[in-house]
Write a protein that holds these residues in place. Structure first.
Motif, PDB file in Angstrom:
ATOM      1  N   ALA A 104       0.849  -1.195   0.000  1.00 32.25           N
ATOM      2  CA  ALA A 104       0.000   0.000   0.000  1.00 32.25           C
ATOM      3  C   ALA A 104       0.884   1.245   0.000  1.00 32.25           C
ATOM      4  O   ALA A 104       2.115   1.161   0.040  1.00 32.25           O
ATOM      5  CB  ALA A 104      -0.948  -0.018   1.188  1.00 32.25           C
ATOM      6  N   TRP A 105       0.257   2.422   0.000  1.00 37.44           N
ATOM      7  CA  TRP A 105       0.978   3.675  -0.204  1.00 37.44           C
ATOM      8  C   TRP A 105       0.683   4.645   0.941  1.00 37.44           C
ATOM      9  O   TRP A 105      -0.484   4.966   1.185  1.00 37.44           O
ATOM     10  CB  TRP A 105       0.542   4.293  -1.523  1.00 37.44           C
ATOM     11  CG  TRP A 105       1.510   5.268  -2.114  1.00 37.44           C
ATOM     12  CD1 TRP A 105       1.367   6.625  -2.177  1.00 37.44           C
ATOM     13  CD2 TRP A 105       2.753   4.963  -2.754  1.00 37.44           C
ATOM     14  NE1 TRP A 105       2.453   7.185  -2.807  1.00 37.44           N
ATOM     15  CE2 TRP A 105       3.325   6.198  -3.181  1.00 37.44           C
ATOM     16  CE3 TRP A 105       3.458   3.776  -3.007  1.00 37.44           C
ATOM     17  CZ2 TRP A 105       4.554   6.264  -3.835  1.00 37.44           C
ATOM     18  CZ3 TRP A 105       4.676   3.848  -3.659  1.00 37.44           C
ATOM     19  CH2 TRP A 105       5.201   5.076  -4.070  1.00 37.44           C
ATOM     20  N   PRO A 106       1.700   5.091   1.652  1.00 42.13           N
ATOM     21  CA  PRO A 106       1.454   6.126   2.669  1.00 42.13           C
ATOM     22  C   PRO A 106       1.154   7.466   1.993  1.00 42.13           C
ATOM     23  O   PRO A 106       1.828   7.843   1.023  1.00 42.13           O
ATOM     24  CB  PRO A 106       2.782   6.208   3.427  1.00 42.13           C
ATOM     25  CG  PRO A 106       3.602   5.043   2.968  1.00 42.13           C
ATOM     26  CD  PRO A 106       3.117   4.704   1.596  1.00 42.13           C
ATOM     27  N   VAL A 107       0.172   8.152   2.503  1.00 40.64           N
ATOM     28  CA  VAL A 107      -0.139   9.518   2.047  1.00 40.64           C
ATOM     29  C   VAL A 107       0.072  10.426   3.251  1.00 40.64           C
ATOM     30  O   VAL A 107      -0.649  10.327   4.251  1.00 40.64           O
ATOM     31  CB  VAL A 107      -1.583   9.625   1.520  1.00 40.64           C
ATOM     32  CG1 VAL A 107      -1.926  11.076   1.192  1.00 40.64           C
ATOM     33  CG2 VAL A 107      -1.759   8.742   0.282  1.00 40.64           C
ATOM     34  N   PHE A 108       1.057  11.304   3.161  1.00 42.68           N
ATOM     35  CA  PHE A 108       1.451  12.104   4.313  1.00 42.68           C
ATOM     36  C   PHE A 108       0.609  13.370   4.436  1.00 42.68           C
ATOM     37  O   PHE A 108       0.247  14.006   3.442  1.00 42.68           O
ATOM     38  CB  PHE A 108       2.923  12.471   4.229  1.00 42.68           C
ATOM     39  CG  PHE A 108       3.841  11.283   4.294  1.00 42.68           C
ATOM     40  CD1 PHE A 108       3.755  10.388   5.352  1.00 42.68           C
ATOM     41  CD2 PHE A 108       4.781  11.060   3.300  1.00 42.68           C
ATOM     42  CE1 PHE A 108       4.587   9.289   5.413  1.00 42.68           C
ATOM     43  CE2 PHE A 108       5.630   9.964   3.364  1.00 42.68           C
ATOM     44  CZ  PHE A 108       5.534   9.075   4.419  1.00 42.68           C
ATOM     45  N   VAL A 109       0.320  13.706   5.687  1.00 46.55           N
ATOM     46  CA  VAL A 109      -0.374  14.943   6.045  1.00 46.55           C
ATOM     47  C   VAL A 109       0.436  15.595   7.159  1.00 46.55           C
ATOM     48  O   VAL A 109       0.783  14.926   8.144  1.00 46.55           O
ATOM     49  CB  VAL A 109      -1.822  14.661   6.509  1.00 46.55           C
ATOM     50  CG1 VAL A 109      -2.447  15.906   7.120  1.00 46.55           C
ATOM     51  CG2 VAL A 109      -2.665  14.155   5.346  1.00 46.55           C
ATOM     52  N   ASP A 110       0.726  16.864   7.025  1.00 45.05           N
ATOM     53  CA  ASP A 110       1.597  17.548   7.986  1.00 45.05           C
ATOM     54  C   ASP A 110       0.953  17.622   9.371  1.00 45.05           C
ATOM     55  O   ASP A 110      -0.237  17.326   9.551  1.00 45.05           O
ATOM     56  CB  ASP A 110       1.955  18.948   7.480  1.00 45.05           C
ATOM     57  CG  ASP A 110       3.397  19.348   7.842  1.00 45.05           C
ATOM     58  OD1 ASP A 110       4.007  18.687   8.704  1.00 45.05           O
ATOM     59  OD2 ASP A 110       3.896  20.319   7.246  1.00 45.05           O
ATOM     60  N   ILE A 111       1.741  18.033  10.342  1.00 45.97           N
ATOM     61  CA  ILE A 111       1.356  17.956  11.750  1.00 45.97           C
ATOM     62  C   ILE A 111       1.002  19.323  12.324  1.00 45.97           C
ATOM     63  O   ILE A 111       1.305  20.366  11.747  1.00 45.97           O
ATOM     64  CB  ILE A 111       2.481  17.322  12.581  1.00 45.97           C
ATOM     65  CG1 ILE A 111       3.771  18.159  12.482  1.00 45.97           C
ATOM     66  CG2 ILE A 111       2.714  15.886  12.151  1.00 45.97           C
ATOM     67  CD1 ILE A 111       4.867  17.736  13.441  1.00 45.97           C
ATOM     68  N   ASP A 112       0.378  19.271  13.493  1.00 44.10           N
ATOM     69  CA  ASP A 112       0.135  20.457  14.310  1.00 44.10           C
ATOM     70  C   ASP A 112       1.450  20.780  15.043  1.00 44.10           C
ATOM     71  O   ASP A 112       1.990  19.920  15.744  1.00 44.10           O
ATOM     72  CB  ASP A 112      -0.991  20.146  15.302  1.00 44.10           C
ATOM     73  CG  ASP A 112      -1.172  21.209  16.368  1.00 44.10           C
ATOM     74  OD1 ASP A 112      -0.625  22.316  16.200  1.00 44.10           O
ATOM     75  OD2 ASP A 112      -1.852  20.930  17.365  1.00 44.10           O
ATOM     76  N   PRO A 113       1.980  21.991  14.915  1.00 46.20           N
ATOM     77  CA  PRO A 113       3.279  22.293  15.530  1.00 46.20           C
ATOM     78  C   PRO A 113       3.250  22.316  17.050  1.00 46.20           C
ATOM     79  O   PRO A 113       4.315  22.255  17.683  1.00 46.20           O
ATOM     80  CB  PRO A 113       3.617  23.678  14.968  1.00 46.20           C
ATOM     81  CG  PRO A 113       2.299  24.286  14.617  1.00 46.20           C
ATOM     82  CD  PRO A 113       1.446  23.139  14.161  1.00 46.20           C
ATOM     83  N   LEU A 114       2.090  22.385  17.650  1.00 42.22           N
ATOM     84  CA  LEU A 114       2.005  22.419  19.109  1.00 42.22           C
ATOM     85  C   LEU A 114       2.034  21.027  19.721  1.00 42.22           C
ATOM     86  O   LEU A 114       2.718  20.781  20.710  1.00 42.22           O
ATOM     87  CB  LEU A 114       0.743  23.163  19.552  1.00 42.22           C
ATOM     88  CG  LEU A 114       0.655  24.643  19.155  1.00 42.22           C
ATOM     89  CD1 LEU A 114      -0.657  25.242  19.645  1.00 42.22           C
ATOM     90  CD2 LEU A 114       1.837  25.430  19.710  1.00 42.22           C
ATOM     91  N   THR A 115       1.288  20.095  19.138  1.00 42.59           N
ATOM     92  CA  THR A 115       1.172  18.747  19.717  1.00 42.59           C
ATOM     93  C   THR A 115       2.020  17.707  19.005  1.00 42.59           C
ATOM     94  O   THR A 115       2.157  16.583  19.502  1.00 42.59           O
ATOM     95  CB  THR A 115      -0.285  18.272  19.692  1.00 42.59           C
ATOM     96  OG1 THR A 115      -0.684  18.101  18.316  1.00 42.59           O
ATOM     97  CG2 THR A 115      -1.207  19.260  20.374  1.00 42.59           C
ATOM     98  N   PHE A 116       2.550  18.025  17.841  1.00 43.76           N
ATOM     99  CA  PHE A 116       3.329  17.112  17.002  1.00 43.76           C
ATOM    100  C   PHE A 116       2.464  16.052  16.329  1.00 43.76           C
ATOM    101  O   PHE A 116       2.995  15.194  15.609  1.00 43.76           O
ATOM    102  CB  PHE A 116       4.453  16.401  17.782  1.00 43.76           C
ATOM    103  CG  PHE A 116       5.364  17.306  18.557  1.00 43.76           C
ATOM    104  CD1 PHE A 116       6.184  18.203  17.901  1.00 43.76           C
ATOM    105  CD2 PHE A 116       5.412  17.262  19.944  1.00 43.76           C
ATOM    106  CE1 PHE A 116       7.051  19.031  18.605  1.00 43.76           C
ATOM    107  CE2 PHE A 116       6.268  18.085  20.656  1.00 43.76           C
ATOM    108  CZ  PHE A 116       7.090  18.976  19.992  1.00 43.76           C
ATOM    109  N   ASN A 117       1.167  16.071  16.537  1.00 37.43           N
ATOM    110  CA  ASN A 117       0.275  15.061  15.964  1.00 37.43           C
ATOM    111  C   ASN A 117      -0.348  15.549  14.663  1.00 37.43           C
ATOM    112  O   ASN A 117      -0.373  16.746  14.375  1.00 37.43           O
ATOM    113  CB  ASN A 117      -0.815  14.685  16.977  1.00 37.43           C
ATOM    114  CG  ASN A 117      -0.275  13.834  18.115  1.00 37.43           C
ATOM    115  OD1 ASN A 117       0.622  13.018  17.910  1.00 37.43           O
ATOM    116  ND2 ASN A 117      -0.807  14.017  19.311  1.00 37.43           N
TER     117      ASN A 117
END
Length: 385
Positions: A104-117
């Motif tokens: 399968a293929w990971p599709v990346f989504v950036d994070i919240d800079p405060l929580t790192f999530n």
């Protein structure tokens, strides 16, 4: 060791954990060895029941590692070639590795800079007809914001797989990590909030059919002895690790309380030493319980590596989680990502630093950690003057 040199402070003190529970652990190991049932068996079954009860779920499937927990959840949901799984690029490699190994293929989504999530507001624009799951990572012991993630998953008919490897005992709005989505994956690596002395993992779920498929896959897809109906693999949990974890599970809430107390001390020490301009403390979501599997600060003004080297020179354990986000890893170069694609993840990789954190850490050890950082600031100020 020189008498003048203070004792080193480890990033995570595995020996301290062992010594706390040594008699019980040795008795548990002896019990397993005497039973002759050292792979899966009643010890693992008992541990599975206890974890399921703790997490408030119907099923728990013990396995050989947190990485295999992710693979079992994905494979159990039928995710494979041509499918896409949405995840953050700022995490340990296993999150993407499990997806790629299944084709399968990971599709990346950036994070919240405060929580790192993962930033839930960025997810829907990345959903396609090939998307089969969202895999948030509860990084460093704090849950991702699961309400919007669950709403998005339900609206689009997607599975929601929690990578809770670092977040055993964390909660979001009163629900334990792992029991919020379709499945939750834990690691019991020694440094984890609930850790054994080796590798171990678990998947939890309320889906009975999914639980049965994962239990089937972890034994080479074997239906009856030497009759294989699925292409599974060896992902079994050893009974010795289950026995060790059964000793430690009743103490996990106390350990979480100790970690949270240590985090509060760090917060106060950073303020008292006026290090706010250098160290940005972790942000705790108001509706979530952070378990501080790691205590990760952001180091300002490009001084992370300088502080890291200063700590190491003074015998203080520290670690960068993570120095290179997933989209820039060499083995994922075929995905075609470049620097700048996920700028928040890249920025965090350049400034984060984990300080010593474990339940047994003392106030004196923490004071020395922060005083060492303050000494660097004082030295730098004198040089600049």
């Amino acid at each position: 060791m020189s008498k003048d040199r203070p004792q080193a402070i480890p990033l995570c003190d595995i020996q301290a954990s062992f010594q706390r529970f040594r008699p019980e652990i040795e008795a548990a190991i002896s019990r397993v060895l005497a039973s002759g049932q050292v792979v899966l068996g009643p010890e693992v079954a008992a541990f599975e029941r206890e974890v399921a009860d703790y997490c408030g779920v119907a099923h728990a499937i013990g396995c050989s590692s947190g990485s295999d927990a992710l693979s079992l959840a994905l494979a159990g949901l039928g995710i494979g070639p041509g499918d896409e799984v949405i995840m953050p690029p700022f995490t340990f490699f296993a999150t993407a590795g499990a997806v790629r190994r299944l084709g399968a293929w990971p599709v990346f989504v950036d994070i919240d800079p405060l929580t790192f999530n993962i930033d839930a507001d960025r997810i829907e624009e990345r959903i396609t007809e090939r998307t089969k799951a969202i895999m948030p990572v509860h990084l460093f012991g704090q849950c991702a914001d699961m309400k919007p993630l669950r709403d998005i998953a339900e609206n689009h008919g997607l599975a929601l797989i929690e990578d809770a490897a670092q977040a055993f005992g964390a909660d979001d709005r009163g629900q334990f990590a792992g029991g919020i989505g379709t499945a939750g994956c834990f690691s019991f690596y020694p440094t984890k909030t609930l850790g054994t002395f080796g590798d171990g993992g678990m998947v939890v779920t309320n889906d009975s059919e999914l639980a049965a498929r994962m239990a089937h896959l972890r034994v080479h897809g074997m239906e009856t002895r030497y009759h294989h109906t699925s292409l599974g693999w060896n992902a079994r949990l050893d009974a010795i690790h289950a026995a060790i974890l059964r000793v430690k599970l009743p103490h996990v809430e106390d350990d979480i309380d100790k970690r949270r107390e240590a985090a509060a001390r760090y917060k106060e020490l950073i303020a008292v030493n006026r290090l706010g301009d250098l160290l940005e403390r972790p942000v705790e979501r108001f509706v979530a319980r952070h378990t501080f599997n790691q205590y990760v600060v952001k180091v300002a003004n490009g001084r992370r590596d300088q502080l890291l080297n200063h700590f190491k020179a003074n015998g203080i354990g520290c670690q960068v989680y993570y120095p290179r986000p997933l989209h820039l890893q060499e083995c994922l170069a075929d995905m075609g990502h470049r620097e700048g694609d996920f700028p928040i993840s890249e920025e965090m990789s350049a400034c984060v630093l984990a300080l010593p954190m474990f339940p047994e850490i003392t106030a004196e050890q923490q004071a020395r950690v922060i005083e060492t950082a303050a000494a660097l600031v004082r030295y730098s100020s004198r040089i600049a003057a």
